[in-house]
Design a protein around this motif. Structure first.
Motif, mmCIF file in Angstrom:
data_model
loop_
_atom_site.group_PDB
_atom_site.id
_atom_site.type_symbol
_atom_site.label_atom_id
_atom_site.label_comp_id
_atom_site.label_asym_id
_atom_site.label_seq_id
_atom_site.Cartn_x
_atom_site.Cartn_y
_atom_site.Cartn_z
ATOM 1 N N THR A 1 34.051 50.314 50.321
ATOM 2 C CA THR A 1 33.288 50.051 51.894
ATOM 3 C C THR A 1 31.527 50.640 51.364
ATOM 4 O OG1 THR A 1 33.541 52.347 52.582
ATOM 5 C CG2 THR A 1 34.905 50.336 53.689
ATOM 6 N N THR A 2 31.193 50.728 48.953
ATOM 7 C CA THR A 2 30.547 51.438 49.540
ATOM 8 C C THR A 2 29.427 50.597 48.527
ATOM 9 O OG1 THR A 2 31.116 51.000 47.476
ATOM 10 C CG2 THR A 2 32.057 53.268 48.159
ATOM 11 N N GLY A 3 28.185 50.388 48.444
ATOM 12 C CA GLY A 3 27.099 49.807 48.167
ATOM 13 C C GLY A 3 27.729 49.413 46.766
ATOM 14 N N GLY A 4 27.983 49.853 45.800
ATOM 15 C CA GLY A 4 28.737 49.669 44.103
ATOM 16 C C GLY A 4 30.150 49.044 44.212
ATOM 17 N N PRO A 5 29.997 49.269 42.656
ATOM 18 C CA PRO A 5 30.968 48.653 42.130
ATOM 19 C C PRO A 5 32.304 49.787 42.478
ATOM 20 C CG PRO A 5 30.101 48.466 40.354
ATOM 21 C CD PRO A 5 29.066 49.308 42.269
ATOM 22 N N ALA A 6 33.486 50.060 41.942
ATOM 23 C CA ALA A 6 34.296 50.865 41.365
ATOM 24 C C ALA A 6 35.644 49.903 40.989
ATOM 25 C CB ALA A 6 35.136 51.262 43.169
ATOM 26 N N ARG A 7 35.788 50.590 39.575
ATOM 27 C CA ARG A 7 36.696 50.764 38.668
ATOM 28 C C ARG A 7 38.636 51.384 38.983
ATOM 29 N NH1 ARG A 7 37.762 48.480 33.798
ATOM 30 N NH2 ARG A 7 39.212 49.406 32.128
ATOM 31 N N ILE A 8 39.058 50.564 39.092
ATOM 32 C CA ILE A 8 40.392 50.685 39.632
ATOM 33 C C ILE A 8 41.714 50.361 39.217
ATOM 34 C CG2 ILE A 8 40.000 51.664 42.170
ATOM 35 C CD1 ILE A 8 40.808 49.699 43.860
ATOM 36 N N PRO A 9 43.579 51.105 39.192
ATOM 37 C CA PRO A 9 43.845 50.195 38.979
ATOM 38 C C PRO A 9 44.092 48.656 39.424
ATOM 39 C CG PRO A 9 44.775 52.580 39.035
ATOM 40 C CD PRO A 9 43.367 52.099 39.263
ATOM 41 N N VAL B 1 46.087 38.844 42.028
ATOM 42 C CA VAL B 1 45.159 39.138 42.776
ATOM 43 C C VAL B 1 45.944 37.451 43.942
ATOM 44 C CG1 VAL B 1 42.695 38.121 43.626
ATOM 45 C CG2 VAL B 1 43.437 39.691 41.707
ATOM 46 N N LEU B 2 46.530 37.569 44.912
ATOM 47 C CA LEU B 2 46.284 37.036 46.203
ATOM 48 C C LEU B 2 44.758 35.710 46.263
ATOM 49 C CD1 LEU B 2 49.148 37.962 48.325
ATOM 50 C CD2 LEU B 2 49.087 36.444 46.733
ATOM 51 N N LEU B 3 44.196 37.183 47.352
ATOM 52 C CA LEU B 3 42.876 36.537 47.891
ATOM 53 C C LEU B 3 41.872 37.664 47.425
ATOM 54 C CD1 LEU B 3 41.931 33.925 49.411
ATOM 55 C CD2 LEU B 3 42.567 35.573 51.324
ATOM 56 N N ALA B 4 40.573 37.457 47.396
ATOM 57 C CA ALA B 4 39.586 37.709 47.259
ATOM 58 C C ALA B 4 38.170 37.805 48.009
ATOM 59 C CB ALA B 4 39.105 38.520 46.152
ATOM 60 N N SER B 5 37.577 38.556 48.761
ATOM 61 C CA SER B 5 36.620 38.351 49.568
ATOM 62 C C SER B 5 35.428 37.872 49.146
ATOM 63 C CB SER B 5 36.177 39.974 50.900
ATOM 64 O OG SER B 5 35.583 40.807 50.264
ATOM 65 N N ILE C 1 40.930 46.109 38.300
ATOM 66 C CA ILE C 1 39.948 45.664 38.663
ATOM 67 C C ILE C 1 38.752 46.556 38.504
ATOM 68 C CG2 ILE C 1 40.567 46.222 40.870
ATOM 69 C CD1 ILE C 1 40.487 43.537 42.019
ATOM 70 N N GLU C 2 37.085 45.892 38.304
ATOM 71 C CA GLU C 2 36.078 46.354 38.857
ATOM 72 C C GLU C 2 36.183 45.530 39.736
ATOM 73 O OE1 GLU C 2 32.204 47.911 36.924
ATOM 74 O OE2 GLU C 2 34.574 47.839 36.828
ATOM 75 N N LEU C 3 36.316 46.540 41.549
ATOM 76 C CA LEU C 3 35.618 46.049 42.249
ATOM 77 C C LEU C 3 34.377 46.067 43.137
ATOM 78 C CD1 LEU C 3 37.643 45.317 45.187
ATOM 79 C CD2 LEU C 3 37.997 47.098 45.760
ATOM 80 N N PRO C 4 33.866 45.009 43.544
ATOM 81 C CA PRO C 4 32.370 45.080 44.061
ATOM 82 C C PRO C 4 32.394 45.896 44.889
ATOM 83 C CG PRO C 4 33.497 42.384 42.813
ATOM 84 C CD PRO C 4 34.908 43.763 43.441
ATOM 85 N N ALA C 5 31.032 45.641 45.855
ATOM 86 C CA ALA C 5 30.529 46.510 46.983
ATOM 87 C C ALA C 5 31.279 45.209 47.838
ATOM 88 C CB ALA C 5 28.866 46.308 46.381
#
Length: 553
Positions: free
Chosen positions: A513-521, A526-530, A540-544
């Protein structure tokens, strides 16, 4: 990596054979005036809905909820009902209603209709006769008629205010006042009178015999008023969309009504349901409406009003699931409806502005958050409600000229801000045409010139479009075992601030929910991404402002 890996273009059956279908159903709200116009008069109608039902089947929803199409002077978009057993000519006829129900069932869609029991139109036969017969008429006992205060009865009977602004009382030339929590054209029924209860039991049977699968109960927290209609004594009363304790809302007496209604519904086969529009002070109070012998579901307005912030979202999700669990009811989730600013516009503006927004905000930001919020909602256990056009990523229309507005609260002081027209603009179906496929005769509210690019036609087949995201999400939800079922989520602790990570059997959901990316395991596949995402080296580099669904082992 592409946005999704599911073929969303394949039409899928929209209902499950098992009973209790409603526990994890996805239900699509149609606002008939703005969905599809079959006769070119600029107003949507039942035949238009019937012709567009394949869109809902292909979208993958389980049921369609129709906002009011009953005979009405249309003082409040049909929520002022003059005849509960007739279709307003602007929408068609009872034969058209029957055709919608039959065709929907043929496509595997269930049909839920609105029921408006708190008030009628002032053109309802009962009220017209009550006015004509004058003070002392027995028909006045079916509404709340009272003498006024003051030396000559010139003051309202109490200090209640209308949800639409101004006093909740109107005085007739004969001196009596009548109560209307909404517009003056919507007098409140007196539910202490047995004729009112008898009438609505008959109305329920009429539509159940027509084949509807359930009712959405408008202002389900109204109907019963505190004994003596006591003064409130100041404060802000104009909060239909709020959680304050009021003597005209959420009175315990409403539950006897619903227990009576439930016995009627249970006489019919087909697993039919009630859904409550119940604004209450707490989710625990909401749970009272869905006890085993009352209604089946209640809208979760605490969730609808939540800001796009991880901590608050988690708290509301937890409290919603916790409140429903003791009564055995499913939680419900909703982001938009016909009374609030579309969530693509709410999220485009600064947090804390509430559910009525007057500015377009940052369109790209709002759409990105809206897509992420949708995947979060559809990953939660329980039933989800979609509002027509949200699958296209439609924003609110915030620049409608005053002269075209029709929301009754716009013409009165303050109440609900008067900006509900912005979420009711007719939706676009085609890239061009006089009203982007809505109908051949224009539309009753003007559509923005940019809406062709947001139409069903423009978005179909585009893997990056919001429409295909919704189609894919509903397909995955249907195919993924247990997704939507149950009453719990397993949160992962220790994640970076602003993130949500939770698991369900064979499934995980990660939300930034943040305005910046976050790297997590990476929790799995992946089934689906917004938003577009990349997985590398097990992370994964989870985008903002992004939500990702995962298949896990």
């Amino acid at each position: 990596m592409t946005q999704h890996s599911t073929d969303a273009t394949e039409a899928r059956p929209a209902t499950r054979e098992a009973t209790d279908w409603w526990r994890d159903a996805v239900i699509y709200q149609v606002y008939p005036r703005s969905f599809a116009d079959s006769d070119g008069d600029g107003t949507g109608d039942l035949e238009g809905i019937r012709r567009r039902l394949p869109h809902l089947r292909d979208l993958g929803v389980d049921a369609v909820w129709l906002s009011p199409f009953y005979a009405s002077p249309q003082a409040d978009g049909g929520y002022d009902v003059a005849d509960y057993r007739a279709v307003d000519p602007m929408y068609g006829s009872l034969l058209d209603a029957d055709a919608v129900i039959r065709d929907a069932h043929g496509l595997g869609l269930r049909v839920i209709v609105d029921l408006v029991p708190n008030h009628s139109s002032d053109q309802h036969e009962w009220f017209r006769r009550a006015v004509a017969e004058g003070p002392g008429s027995p028909l006045r006992e079916r509404y709340h008629f009272r003498p006024g205060k003051g030396a000559h009865g010139e003051l309202p009977p109490n200090d209640w205010e209308s949800i639409f602004g101004g006093p909740a009382w109107t005085r007739l030339p004969d001196g009596d006042w009548y109560l209307h929590l909404f517009a003056p054209e919507q007098p409140d029924f007196n539910w202490e009178h047995p004729a009112v209860a008898d009438e609505f039991r008959s109305i329920l049977r009429f539509w159940l015999d027509m084949g509807v699968d359930g009712f959405r109960v408008d202002v389900a927290h109204g109907m019963v008023k505190a004994e003596g209609l006591p003064d409130i004594g100041g404060g802000d009363q104009l909060k239909l969309l709020g959680n304050d304790v009021m003597p005209f809302f959420d009175q315990d007496g409403v539950h006897a009504i619903y227990r009576s209604w439930r016995t009627i519904l249970d006489e019919y086969d087909g697993d039919r349901i009630f859904v409550a529009e119940a604004w209450t002070p707490t989710v625990e109070r909401t749970a009272n409406y869905v006890r085993p012998d009352e209604l089946h579901q209640a809208f979760n307005f605490q969730y609808l009003g939540a800001p796009w912030e991880a901590g608050e979202l988690r708290a509301i999700i937890d409290s919603s699931l916790d409140a429903m669990r003791p009564v055995g009811a499913p939680a419900t989730w909703v982001l938009s409806n016909h009374d609030v600013t579309r969530h693509a516009t709410r999220y485009a503006n600064p947090q804390g502005l509430g559910t009525q927004i007057r500015t377009p905000g940052d369109r790209a930001l709002g759409l990105r958050r809206a897509r992420a919020a949708t995947l979060l909602m559809l990953a939660l256990p329980g039933s989800a409600y979609l509002y027509q056009g949200e699958e296209l990523g439609l924003p609110d229309v915030t620049d409608l000229p005053d002269e075209v507005r029709q929301d009754p609260s716009f013409f009165r002081a303050q109440g609900q801000d008067g900006f509900r027209d912005g979420c009711r603009v007719p939706i676009p179906w085609t890239v061009d045409g006089p009203s982007y496929g809505f109908g051949d005769g224009g539309s009753w509210l003007p559509q923005p010139s940019t809406w062709g690019a947001l139409s069903v036609e423009a978005q179909t087949g585009d893997p990056d479009s919001t429409l295909e995201l919704y189609r894919a999400a509903l397909a995955v939800r249907r195919e993924q075992p247990g997704l939507g079922a149950g009453d719990r989520v397993e949160w992962q602790e220790g994640v970076p601030g602003g993130l949500l990570v939770f698991r369900r059997p064979g499934f995980a959901c990660t939300v930034n929910t943040t305005g910046g990316p976050a790297r997590i395991p990476a929790p799995g596949r992946v089934l689906l991404a917004s938003s577009p995402v990349t997985v590398a080296d097990g992370h994964i580099e989870l985008p903002a402002d992004t939500t990702v669904w995962w298949e896990t082992t």
